[in-house]
Design a protein around this motif. Structure first.
Motif, PDB file in Angstrom:
ATOM      1  N   ARG A   1     -53.207 -19.882 123.638  1.00 17.89           N
ATOM      2  CA  ARG A   1     -53.717 -18.825 122.180  1.00 17.89           C
ATOM      3  C   ARG A   1     -54.817 -19.561 121.534  1.00 17.89           C
ATOM      4  O   ARG A   1     -55.669 -18.890 121.063  1.00 17.89           O
ATOM      5  N   LYS A   2     -54.994 -20.869 121.437  1.00 17.43           N
ATOM      6  CA  LYS A   2     -55.949 -21.339 120.766  1.00 17.43           C
ATOM      7  C   LYS A   2     -57.296 -21.271 121.403  1.00 17.43           C
ATOM      8  O   LYS A   2     -58.192 -20.836 120.899  1.00 17.43           O
ATOM      9  N   ALA A   3     -57.214 -21.188 122.867  1.00 23.87           N
ATOM     10  CA  ALA A   3     -58.604 -21.060 123.684  1.00 23.87           C
ATOM     11  C   ALA A   3     -58.876 -19.503 123.517  1.00 23.87           C
ATOM     12  O   ALA A   3     -60.056 -19.170 123.303  1.00 23.87           O
ATOM     13  N   ILE A   4     -57.928 -18.544 123.362  1.00 15.17           N
ATOM     14  CA  ILE A   4     -58.298 -17.341 123.206  1.00 15.17           C
ATOM     15  C   ILE A   4     -58.869 -16.854 121.664  1.00 15.17           C
ATOM     16  O   ILE A   4     -59.814 -16.142 121.632  1.00 15.17           O
ATOM     17  N   ARG A   5     -58.077 -17.697 120.834  1.00 14.84           N
ATOM     18  CA  ARG A   5     -58.705 -17.177 119.496  1.00 14.84           C
ATOM     19  C   ARG A   5     -60.022 -17.818 119.264  1.00 14.84           C
ATOM     20  O   ARG A   5     -60.897 -16.942 118.684  1.00 14.84           O
ATOM     21  N   ASP A   6     -60.280 -19.200 119.839  1.00  9.70           N
ATOM     22  CA  ASP A   6     -61.596 -19.641 119.799  1.00  9.70           C
ATOM     23  C   ASP A   6     -62.679 -18.656 120.501  1.00  9.70           C
ATOM     24  O   ASP A   6     -63.785 -18.553 119.772  1.00  9.70           O
ATOM     25  N   ARG A   7     -62.546 -18.064 121.646  1.00 11.08           N
ATOM     26  CA  ARG A   7     -63.201 -17.343 122.380  1.00 11.08           C
ATOM     27  C   ARG A   7     -63.491 -15.917 121.380  1.00 11.08           C
ATOM     28  O   ARG A   7     -64.613 -15.267 121.382  1.00 11.08           O
ATOM     29  N   LEU A   8     -62.607 -15.339 120.850  1.00 10.87           N
ATOM     30  CA  LEU A   8     -62.525 -14.103 120.129  1.00 10.87           C
ATOM     31  C   LEU A   8     -63.323 -14.339 118.865  1.00 10.87           C
ATOM     32  O   LEU A   8     -64.187 -13.527 118.516  1.00 10.87           O
ATOM     33  N   GLU A   9     -63.235 -15.472 118.190  1.00  7.76           N
ATOM     34  CA  GLU A   9     -64.180 -15.966 116.998  1.00  7.76           C
ATOM     35  C   GLU A   9     -65.700 -16.121 117.392  1.00  7.76           C
ATOM     36  O   GLU A   9     -66.746 -15.610 116.727  1.00  7.76           O
ATOM     37  N   GLU A  10     -65.993 -16.501 118.635  1.00 10.52           N
ATOM     38  CA  GLU A  10     -67.492 -16.868 119.247  1.00 10.52           C
ATOM     39  C   GLU A  10     -67.888 -15.147 119.517  1.00 10.52           C
ATOM     40  O   GLU A  10     -69.046 -15.013 119.150  1.00 10.52           O
ATOM     41  N   ILE A  11     -67.140 -14.315 120.020  1.00 10.27           N
ATOM     42  CA  ILE A  11     -67.261 -13.149 120.486  1.00 10.27           C
ATOM     43  C   ILE A  11     -67.827 -12.209 118.905  1.00 10.27           C
ATOM     44  O   ILE A  11     -68.853 -11.585 118.861  1.00 10.27           O
ATOM     45  N   TYR A  12     -66.876 -12.549 118.065  1.00  7.69           N
ATOM     46  CA  TYR A  12     -67.058 -11.840 116.730  1.00  7.69           C
ATOM     47  C   TYR A  12     -68.285 -12.293 116.119  1.00  7.69           C
ATOM     48  O   TYR A  12     -69.140 -11.493 115.517  1.00  7.69           O
ATOM     49  N   ARG A  13     -68.525 -13.432 116.155  1.00  6.55           N
ATOM     50  CA  ARG A  13     -69.888 -14.161 115.576  1.00  6.55           C
ATOM     51  C   ARG A  13     -71.320 -13.636 116.200  1.00  6.55           C
ATOM     52  O   ARG A  13     -72.098 -13.109 115.646  1.00  6.55           O
ATOM     53  N   ALA A  14     -71.195 -13.541 117.641  1.00 11.17           N
ATOM     54  CA  ALA A  14     -72.214 -12.975 118.192  1.00 11.17           C
ATOM     55  C   ALA A  14     -72.371 -11.615 118.009  1.00 11.17           C
ATOM     56  O   ALA A  14     -73.461 -10.998 117.659  1.00 11.17           O
ATOM     57  N   ASP A  15     -71.155 -10.751 117.787  1.00 10.59           N
ATOM     58  CA  ASP A  15     -71.440  -9.264 117.540  1.00 10.59           C
ATOM     59  C   ASP A  15     -71.919  -9.131 116.025  1.00 10.59           C
ATOM     60  O   ASP A  15     -72.762  -8.215 115.930  1.00 10.59           O
ATOM     61  N   SER A  16     -71.436  -9.931 115.157  1.00 13.08           N
ATOM     62  CA  SER A  16     -71.813 -10.052 113.982  1.00 13.08           C
ATOM     63  C   SER A  16     -73.497 -10.203 113.796  1.00 13.08           C
ATOM     64  O   SER A  16     -74.313  -9.324 112.928  1.00 13.08           O
ATOM     65  N   GLU A  17     -73.898 -11.176 114.400  1.00 16.48           N
ATOM     66  CA  GLU A  17     -75.224 -11.252 114.383  1.00 16.48           C
ATOM     67  C   GLU A  17     -76.171 -10.206 115.035  1.00 16.48           C
ATOM     68  O   GLU A  17     -77.093  -9.916 114.595  1.00 16.48           O
ATOM     69  N   TYR A  18     -75.519  -9.646 116.300  1.00 21.94           N
ATOM     70  CA  TYR A  18     -75.955  -8.603 116.685  1.00 21.94           C
ATOM     71  C   TYR A  18     -76.386  -7.348 115.792  1.00 21.94           C
ATOM     72  O   TYR A  18     -77.300  -6.709 115.652  1.00 21.94           O
TER      73      TYR A  18
END
Length: 67
Positions: free
Chosen positions: A7-24
């Motif tokens: 769960r922690k690994a999935i949550r970390d990956r989703l946060e990383e994707i969200y940050r990249a999408d926000s920057e895009y």
């Protein structure tokens, strides 16, 4: 791996994707021209309408004279 680690690994990956999408999205918003800016209504449109109506009136006068 325990369920909590997954769960922690999935949550970390989703946060990383969200940050990249926000920057895009932010970078895209700086590059995209809004529709209202691209298709601005200019003052020349009103001038064209006035000259067009004047031309029509002049044409009608000429037609009446020909009859």
């Amino acid at each position: 791996m325990s369920t909590e680690n997954i769960r922690k690994a999935i949550r970390d990956r989703l946060e990383e994707i969200y940050r990249a999408d926000s920057e895009y999205q932010y970078n895209l918003s700086k590059a995209v021209i809004p529709f209202s800016e691209f298709f601005k209504k200019s003052g020349s449109v009103d001038d064209e309408k006035e000259s067009s109506s004047e031309s029509k009136e002049e044409y009608k006068k000429l037609l009446k004279q020909a009859l």
